[in-house]
Design a protein around this motif. Structure first.
Motif, PDB file in Angstrom:
ATOM      1  N   HIS A  12       0.829  -1.204   0.000  1.00 48.26           N
ATOM      2  CA  HIS A  12       0.000   0.000   0.000  1.00 48.26           C
ATOM      3  C   HIS A  12       0.866   1.257   0.000  1.00 48.26           C
ATOM      4  CE1 HIS A  12      -3.475   2.499   0.707  1.00 48.26           C
ATOM      5  NE2 HIS A  12      -2.951   2.970   1.829  1.00 48.26           N
ATOM      6  N   TYR A  13       2.035   1.205   0.646  1.00 46.26           N
ATOM      7  CA  TYR A  13       2.933   2.361   0.734  1.00 46.26           C
ATOM      8  C   TYR A  13       4.153   2.217  -0.185  1.00 46.26           C
ATOM      9  CZ  TYR A  13       0.242   3.709   4.845  1.00 46.26           C
ATOM     10  OH  TYR A  13      -0.763   4.081   5.705  1.00 46.26           O
ATOM     11  N   LYS A 134      -9.919  -3.412   2.625  1.00 47.77           N
ATOM     12  CA  LYS A 134      -9.528  -2.056   3.015  1.00 47.77           C
ATOM     13  C   LYS A 134      -8.445  -1.511   2.097  1.00 47.77           C
ATOM     14  CE  LYS A 134      -9.277  -1.403   7.581  1.00 47.77           C
ATOM     15  NZ  LYS A 134      -8.970  -1.727   9.000  1.00 47.77           N
ATOM     16  N   VAL A 135      -7.528  -2.359   1.684  1.00 46.98           N
ATOM     17  CA  VAL A 135      -6.490  -1.924   0.747  1.00 46.98           C
ATOM     18  C   VAL A 135      -7.123  -1.535  -0.591  1.00 46.98           C
ATOM     19  CG1 VAL A 135      -4.543  -2.727  -0.648  1.00 46.98           C
ATOM     20  CG2 VAL A 135      -4.587  -3.190   1.799  1.00 46.98           C
ATOM     21  N   GLU A 138      -8.448   1.800  -0.330  1.00 48.51           N
ATOM     22  CA  GLU A 138      -7.449   2.765   0.132  1.00 48.51           C
ATOM     23  C   GLU A 138      -7.791   3.304   1.524  1.00 48.51           C
ATOM     24  OE1 GLU A 138      -6.837   5.772  -2.813  1.00 48.51           O
ATOM     25  OE2 GLU A 138      -6.017   4.373  -4.292  1.00 48.51           O
ATOM     26  N   ASP A 140      -7.189   2.945   5.838  1.00 48.28           N
ATOM     27  CA  ASP A 140      -6.055   2.731   6.734  1.00 48.28           C
ATOM     28  C   ASP A 140      -6.178   1.335   7.338  1.00 48.28           C
ATOM     29  OD1 ASP A 140      -4.056   2.749   8.572  1.00 48.28           O
ATOM     30  OD2 ASP A 140      -4.697   4.568   9.619  1.00 48.28           O
ATOM     31  N   PHE A 152     -14.520   1.223  -3.875  1.00 49.79           N
ATOM     32  CA  PHE A 152     -13.585   0.717  -4.883  1.00 49.79           C
ATOM     33  C   PHE A 152     -14.399   0.083  -5.998  1.00 49.79           C
ATOM     34  CE2 PHE A 152     -14.352  -2.758  -1.981  1.00 49.79           C
ATOM     35  CZ  PHE A 152     -14.451  -3.890  -2.789  1.00 49.79           C
TER      36      PHE A 152
END
Length: 457
Positions: A12-13, A134-135, A138, A140, A152
């Motif tokens: 994700h980061y 959740k990913v 987007e 947390d 999404f």
């Protein structure tokens, strides 16, 4: 946090997990690590964190190798998520409920307004499924203490489907509810609403008025928004300025100025409505009248040359009058502004392929009727899954004409207004539902589920 979930967090980061043991983890990034990544790692893992700075080329190459090596690590989670979303689309679900428990993870689908079990999965998959969803939206993934919302889109069955996601912390993890956006473009025409001819004519006449208030009432999920949108669509011409305030905007309508409520920014119903009245509107749509101030603005706008359409949460047309009075709107103001009240419900439609007719029985659900009805039962087949396919709308329309205006202005009670309305030919929700049962469109049991015993009268 397990390794697949940790991998998802790093991806994700735009970081790569390169090592993890009982005491430490190692992360590769390009340049300086994002502070949000470090905060998430500190919250989710109680280990020392080592950061390695790599070039973009090296990290991209490692990503490709890592993906090939670990393609099967989160296969159970990925496969289950894909299966859940696909099944929801195939079965025409409006919502997906993913509920973690002590021993299993329950998945249910809301189909035609009723929740139905889909899957029972091992409890250990709960965290991975929640993280993957959740990913995708987007959100947390490190935040598990507070509710989160997002959305999404996925390509399923050769079409793009949008999901709205809502998370809620519970005893055994995070409950997730996914709302599927309209899978198919629904015709927003008055004829497609399924109103009886007399009700449709009353709605058309009210929409043709240059000013006044039209209220559509019913519980959540009763189809009020579609009824309002269909009315707006009928009014939508280049000569008419239409504005709406909604929470949220359900369907984008070209040619209509739609504004979404945003309380965090100080943009509530009252603020938007005051601004709309300075925008030279002909027609105003209010997503929901929730309080006295909104009700007062709606009524005054309807009295001063605007056609106002709005929704309200009440059980019947006559209860709507009491609700407005409880909000502090006087009887004479209600009488002068109101043109029409529509109360509605959605009942499941019997599948025409597997429905079964039963012997005629006496209708004992209403003391005012003793008619013998043709009763039908739901069967169940591969086409419908549960004996029902789609829904039908039941309508009750209260036309605010001369006698009713005088009764409302004089603060007559609900019983007196109900009697007067029925004397003038108003068909109640129960009567509308009884006709649908007799025609084989739905069942007596479904009518009782939707309206309750007595149908509100």
């Amino acid at each position: 946090m397990d390794i697949p979930a940790l991998n998802q967090l790093c991806r994700h980061y735009h970081a790569l997990l390169i090592h993890s043991d009982e005491e430490s983890i190692s992360i590769a990034v390009v340049g300086a690590p994002q502070e949000a990544l470090l905060d998430a790692l500190r919250f989710t893992v109680n280990k020392r964190i080592h950061i390695e700075c790599w070039s973009e080329e090296r990290l991209e190459k490692a990503f490709n190798q890592h993906s090939a090596q670990t393609a099967g690590d989160d296969a159970p989670v990925t496969g289950q998520v894909d299966n859940i979303l696909t099944q929801a689309v195939q079965r025409r679900a409006s919502d997906i409920h993913i509920e973690p428990g002590a021993e299993n993870l329950s998945v249910r689908l809301r189909i035609d307004g009723v929740l139905q079990p889909l899957l029972s999965l091992p409890a250990e998959l709960a965290a991975g499924i929640a993280t993957r969803l959740k990913v995708a939206a987007e959100l947390d993934i490190a935040e598990r203490r507070l509710p989160q919302d997002g959305q999404f889109s996925r390509e399923l069955a050769e079409k793009s489907v949008t999901f709205r996601i809502s998370t809620l912390p519970c005893c055994y993890g995070e409950k997730i509810v996914l709302r599927l956006q309209e899978q198919e473009a629904r015709p927003l025409s008055l004829a497609a609403l399924g109103m009886p001819p007399h009700a449709l004519e009353a709605y058309r006449r009210a929409l043709a008025c240059p000013q006044g208030l039209i209220l559509v009432t019913g519980p959540t999920g009763s189809g009020k928004t579609i009824t309002l949108y269909s009315g707006l669509n009928a009014l939508n011409t280049p000569q008419v300025n239409i504005s709406s305030v909604e929470d949220p905007v359900e369907i984008a309508l070209p040619g209509i100025n739609q504004t979404r409520v945003n309380p965090r920014a100080g943009l509530d119903y009252q603020t938007i409505l005051r601004a709309l009245l300075r925008q030279d509107p002909d027609v105003i749509m209010i997503g929901e009248i929730r309080d006295r101030e909104t009700a007062e603005i709606a009524v005054k706008a309807a009295q001063t040359g605007h056609l106002v359409l709005a929704t309200l949460h009440t059980n019947s047309t006559t209860e709507t009058l009491i609700r407005l009075q409880q909000m502090g709107i006087s009887g004479w103001m209600i009488a002068s502004a109101l043109r029409l009240i529509v109360a509605q419900r959605l009942a499941r439609r019997l599948c025409p392929r597997c429905r079964r007719q039963c012997p005629a029985q006496e209708d004992n659900t209403s003391s005012s009727e003793g008619a013998h009805l043709n009763h039908w039962q739901a069967g169940g087949c591969e086409h419908c899954y549960s004996g029902f396919y789609g829904r039908i709308a039941l309508f009750e329309t209260l036309i605010i004409d001369g006698p009713l205006k005088r009764a409302i202005a004089s603060d007559a009670g609900v019983a007196a207004i109900e009697l007067l309305a029925q004397e003038q030919g108003m068909e109640t929700l129960h009567q509308c539902g009884t006709h649908a049962v007799g025609e084989g469109l739905t069942t007596q049991e479904e009518l009782l589920r939707v309206l309750g015993y007595g149908g509100g009268y």
